[in-house]
Design an enzyme around this catalytic site. Structure first.
Site, PDB file in Angstrom:
ATOM      1  N   GLY A 140       0.815  -1.209   0.000  1.00 12.57           N
ATOM      2  CA  GLY A 140       0.000   0.000   0.000  1.00 12.57           C
ATOM      3  C   GLY A 140       0.846   1.254   0.000  1.00 12.57           C
ATOM      4  O   GLY A 140       0.544   2.238  -0.693  1.00 12.57           O
ATOM      5  N   TYR A 188       6.317 -20.064   8.501  1.00 14.80           N
ATOM      6  CA  TYR A 188       7.289 -19.333   7.687  1.00 14.80           C
ATOM      7  C   TYR A 188       7.042 -19.568   6.204  1.00 14.80           C
ATOM      8  O   TYR A 188       6.948 -18.626   5.412  1.00 14.80           O
ATOM      9  CB  TYR A 188       8.699 -19.761   8.065  1.00 14.80           C
ATOM     10  CG  TYR A 188       9.795 -19.026   7.315  1.00 14.80           C
ATOM     11  CD1 TYR A 188      10.009 -17.660   7.525  1.00 14.80           C
ATOM     12  CD2 TYR A 188      10.628 -19.686   6.426  1.00 14.80           C
ATOM     13  CE1 TYR A 188      11.015 -16.980   6.851  1.00 14.80           C
ATOM     14  CE2 TYR A 188      11.633 -19.018   5.753  1.00 14.80           C
ATOM     15  CZ  TYR A 188      11.828 -17.673   5.960  1.00 14.80           C
ATOM     16  OH  TYR A 188      12.823 -17.002   5.295  1.00 14.80           O
TER      17      TYR A 188
END
Length: 328
Positions: A103, A146
Site C-alpha cells: 500500500g 514461515y
C-alpha cells in the site's frame, strides 16, 4: 538522491543491503523493530547523513513522510528457532506487513522488491528447484508459519502488480551466509560455528545426507540489486548451486576451525527439506548474475567474523528473548 526504504534493516541481510545502497549513492531509510535484528549491525551507519532509521513494526500502519523510489521488504524472522518461537509474528509480517508495504509503495509510486525464500519449495520433489516448481509444503506443520507467510507474500505481491499495475520484484533467496549472522540462531552455519568455537561436538540432524547450497552474502546482495533494477516481475532464484551434504559440510567446518570435535546425530526435525539446490538459469539469463565467491573463501571470512565475537555472545545458551515484542 534516489530514496530506498529497507525493512528488516538491522538484520543480517538487511544491514548488508543498507551498506550497498549507500555505496551506490542512495538515501537509505532503514526500518526495524529489533525483534530478531540487532542495532549493532547498523550502528556504524548512524553518522552517515544519507542514512535514516525508523524503529517500527511493519505489521502496523506505516507512515513515511518523504517520497520513495524503492522499497525492499526484508523484515521477517528467518531461522527455525525464531519462527517457531514467534509463529504469529512471522505470519503477520509476511501478510499484514507485506500488505502495508505494498500500500505504501502504491501511494508513493515506488517499486517494491520482496524477499521470498527457497522455503516456498518446501521439501522439494523436483531437484534442482526451478522457479516454475510449485513446491511441496505442509501448510499446518511447524514450519508452515514461515513457508506459508512467504508464499502468501508472493501471491499478494503479484496481485498488486496485476491489479494495480505496481512495479514489483520477487527474489527467492537460498541459504545465505556471512558476517553478522546471529550465532546460535538455529541455522546450519552459525550453529556449526558456535559449536566448533566452544569446543562442542557438531550436531547433525538426520543421517547428514540432506543437502544445502550456501551463497555468500556479497553475491546474494549483488543478485538482489540487479533484480531490483531489472524489468523482470516474476520470482527469481538467487543462490549458489554448489550443493553439499550436511555431513560433508560439518567435516569442512571441523577442518576450517582446526578443532577435533566429533559429529553427533539427532532426529531430523519435522518437514526439514532433504534437498536444497537452486537452478539459477533464469538469473544468469535476465540478470547476467551468478555467484563468484566460493565456499572456501566465504567460510574463511565468516569464521573470522565469528572468531571476533565476545565470550558472552559465544557462550550465550539462550536465544534472543522475544517476550517484550510479543503482542497478545
Amino acid at each position: 538522491m534516489k530514496k530506498v526504504l529497507i525493512t528488516g534493516a538491522s538484520g543480517f541481510l538487511g544491514s548488508h543491503l543498507c551498506e550497498r545502497f549507500l555505496k551506490e549513492g542512495y538515501r537509505v531509510i532503514g526500518m526495524d523493530n529489533f525483534i530478531t535484528g540487532d542495532s549493532k549491525n547498523i550502528s556504524h551507519l548512524f553518522n552517515n547523513p544519507s542514512f535514516e532509521f525508523i524503529e517500527h513494526d511493519v505489521s502496523e500502519f506505516i507512515k513515511v513522510d518523504c517520497d520513495l523510489d524503492y522499497i525492499l521488504h526484508f523484515a521477517s524472522p528467518a531461522s527455525p528457532i525464531d519462527y517457531l518461537k514467534i509463529p504469529i509474528q512471522t505470519l503477520k509480517v509476511g501478510s499484514l506487513g507485506t500488505h502495508n508495504l505494498l500500500g505504501l509503495a502504491k501511494a508513493k509510486g515506488a517499486r517494491m522488491l520482496i524477499a521470498s525464500t527457497s522455503e516456498v519449495y518446501g521439501d522439494p520433489l523436483v531437484h534442482p528447484q526451478t522457479e516454475d516448481y510449485y513446491g511441496n509444503v505442509n501448510t499446518i506443520g511447524p514450519r508452515g508459519v514461515y513457508d506459508e507467510a512467504k508464499r502468501f507474500q508472493e501471491s499478494i505481491t503479484m496481485a498488486y502488480h496485476r491489479f494495480h499495475g505496481l512495479e514489483t520484484r520477487i527474489v527467492r533467496i537460498f541459504n545465505t551466509y556471512g558476517p553478522r549472522m546471529r550465532l546460535n540462531d538455529g541455522r546450519v552455519i552459525p550453529a556449526f560455528m558456535g559449536q566448533a568455537l566452544r569446543g562442542e561436538d557438531l550436531t547433525v540432524f538426520g543421517d547428514g545426507s540432506q543437502t544445502r547450497s550456501f551463497c555468500y552474502v556479497d553475491d546474494q546482495v549483488e543478485g538482489i540489486y540487479r533484480l531490483l533494477l531489472s524489468d523482470y516481475v516474476e520470482p527469481v532464484n538467487i543462490g549458489n548451486p554448489h550443493e553439499i551434504t550436511i555431513k560433508d559440510f560439518a567435516e569442512e567446518i571441523i577442518k576450517l576451525t582446526g578443532t577435533n570435535q566429533k559429529i553427533i546425530y539427532k532426529d531430523l526435525p519435522v518437514n526439514d527439506p532433504l534437498q536444497r539446490q537452486p537452478d539459477i538459469s533464469l538469473a544468469k539469463k535476465i540478470l547476467n548474475w551468478e555467484p563468484h565467491i566460493g565456499r572456501a573463501e566465504g567460510m574463511k571470512k565468516t569464521f573470522e567474523y565469528f572468531q571476533g565475537l565476545s565470550n558472552d555472545e559465544l557462550y550465550k545458551s539462550e536465544h534472543k528473548d522475544f517476550k517484550n515484542h510479543i503482542k497478545k
